[in-house]
Motif scaffolding. Structure first.
Motif, short mmCIF file in Angstrom:
data_model
loop_
_atom_site.label_atom_id
_atom_site.label_comp_id
_atom_site.label_asym_id
_atom_site.label_seq_id
_atom_site.Cartn_x
_atom_site.Cartn_y
_atom_site.Cartn_z
N GLU A 183 0.56 -1.09 0.00
CA GLU A 183 -0.16 0.16 0.35
C GLU A 183 1.14 1.53 0.36
O GLU A 183 1.82 0.99 0.56
CB GLU A 183 -0.95 -0.16 1.29
N GLN B 267 0.70 4.10 1.32
CA GLN B 267 0.63 4.61 2.72
C GLN B 267 1.69 4.05 3.27
O GLN B 267 2.90 4.85 4.18
CB GLN B 267 -0.42 4.76 3.54
N LEU C 243 -5.43 12.64 -2.73
CA LEU C 243 -5.58 11.46 -1.76
C LEU C 243 -4.87 10.17 -1.77
O LEU C 243 -4.88 9.30 -2.04
CB LEU C 243 -6.79 11.39 -2.00
N VAL C 244 -4.02 9.27 -0.40
CA VAL C 244 -3.45 8.20 -0.38
C VAL C 244 -4.69 7.28 0.18
O VAL C 244 -4.94 7.53 1.33
CB VAL C 244 -2.37 8.70 0.37
N ASN C 245 -5.04 6.70 -0.62
CA ASN C 245 -6.45 5.56 -0.37
C ASN C 245 -6.29 4.09 -1.06
O ASN C 245 -6.60 4.48 -1.99
CB ASN C 245 -7.34 6.43 -0.29
N GLY C 246 -5.27 3.19 -1.01
CA GLY C 246 -5.92 1.96 -0.98
C GLY C 246 -3.96 2.25 -2.28
O GLY C 246 -4.53 -0.06 -2.52
N GLN C 247 -3.97 3.11 -2.72
CA GLN C 247 -3.25 2.32 -3.88
C GLN C 247 -2.06 1.66 -3.21
O GLN C 247 -1.37 1.73 -2.52
CB GLN C 247 -2.38 4.21 -4.21
N ARG C 248 -1.07 1.17 -4.48
CA ARG C 248 -0.43 -0.24 -4.28
C ARG C 248 1.17 0.54 -5.42
O ARG C 248 0.96 0.32 -6.84
CB ARG C 248 -1.12 -1.41 -4.18
N ASN D 110 -5.37 8.64 -11.05
CA ASN D 110 -4.68 6.93 -10.81
C ASN D 110 -4.06 7.42 -11.72
O ASN D 110 -3.10 5.61 -11.59
CB ASN D 110 -5.59 5.77 -11.81
#
Length: 337
Positions: free
Chosen positions: A207, A209, A239-244, A279
């Motif tokens: 992740e 984050q 927004l840092v939210n679930g990106q990998r 994205n």
């Protein structure tokens, strides 16, 4: 013999066999000067068609993956063939030798008849290009498998030592906590860095984050050396939210900036920008170059980083490095994070 020389040799052999077979029929049955010239012009035009498709049409189609690109390219090659054949056989031959290929014909008949004769060069180009592309893909797949095996072996060789260090750091933290909060905080941050480096996932990604947390811990540990004279601006937009992302994909650029840059000058801080938009991930790091640094190498192994990105994000990343002797800047873009 390198790959390019081998490819040129195979192409020359193929054309020799193809054209030689055609001329064999001429020497056996025709023995007319007009037929020889017309056969030669036909082969020249087929060779031109072949390489227009081989070097231009099919690579562009593969690049853009749009069928209209392929259709437009083939139509363009056909019109080129028809125009060149008319110029050679109906104009040049008639002016120089007093004969032409066609006699009294209509323009429409000439056009549709040559659509048929244009096909062999295009078809041959498609077959050879597809065959070579398939073989190249197989070679790349074999190479990727070998690299993966080598990477897994290298990773296994490093497992014992990092685990030992991680466990030792936890023990040192328990000893340091009653003595110094500052020392204990540094040890626990270093322990977090080690734990992150040992993180495993099936696709090699984590992740975003966690990658950001790793950067924060890394900067805080580095700050201990300079205390209040440590000037690094880390800005995050989006927004840092679930990106990998691949683990440890961002730290080499930060590490390079801190190692070879100036970090104790408030007028020229190291700047780290992370932007998430549509994205895509944009990450740039800039620093003033430290002239007193004895080690003037980049320190980040750019060829290795590019190779890793190419394996994980083929055609979906960009990495730009700029330096003018005073400032150094790296700009990374990852698509589909």
């Amino acid at each position: 013999m390198n790959a390019l020389q081998k490819k040129i040799g195979l192409h020359l052999l193929g054309w020799t066999l193809y054209i030689g077979y055609s001329f064999l029929g001429y020497f056996l049955y025709h023995w007319r000067f007009e037929v020889l010239l017309l056969t030669m012009s036909q082969h020249v035009l087929h060779v031109i068609e072949f390489y227009l498709c081989y070097f231009l049409v099919f690579p562009l189609w593969m690049k853009y993956r749009q069928w209209w690109v392929l259709g437009l390219g083939i139509v363009g090659v056909m019109f080129t063939y028809i125009a060149m054949r008319y110029t050679i056989e109906e104009v040049m031959f008639k002016a120089l030798f007093g004969f032409s290929n066609y006699t009294t014909i209509t323009l429409s008949y000439y056009f549709f008849d040559n659509l048929y004769w244009a096909m062999p060069g295009i078809f041959l180009g498609a077959v050879v290009w597809a065959l070579e592309a398939t073989l190249q893909k197989e070679r790349e797949n074999r190479s990727l498998k070998q690299e993966k095996v080598q990477a897994e072996l290298a990773f296994l060789k490093t497992q014992i030592n990092p685990h030992f260090l991680y466990n030792s750091l936890n023990y040192l933290y328990s000893l340091a906590y009653p003595v110094s909060d500052k020392l204990a905080d540094a040890i626990i941050r270093l322990s977090d860095l080690m734990r992150y480096m040992l993180h495993e996932s099936k696709d090699g990604k984590v992740e975003l984050q966690k990658e950001v947390d790793y950067l924060h811990n890394y900067l805080e540990i580095y700050r201990l050396r300079f205390e209040d004279n440590f000037f690094v601006n880390f800005n995050i937009q989006g927004l840092v939210n679930g990106q990998r992302v691949p683990s440890l994909v961002l730290i080499p650029f930060v590490e390079n900036a801190l190692k070879h840059g100036v970090v104790d000058d408030a007028s020229a801080p190291v700047t780290i920008n992370l932007l998430l938009e549509n994205n895509s991930l944009y990450f740039d790091v800039s620093n003033r170059i430290n002239k007193n640094q004895k080690d003037q190498t980049t320190g980040i192994g750019l060829p290795n980083i590019r190779r890793r990105l190419e394996l994980i994000y083929p055609g979906k990343y960009s990495l730009d490095v700029q330096g003018d002797g005073q400032q150094f800047k790296t700009m990374l873009k990852l698509q589909e994070v």
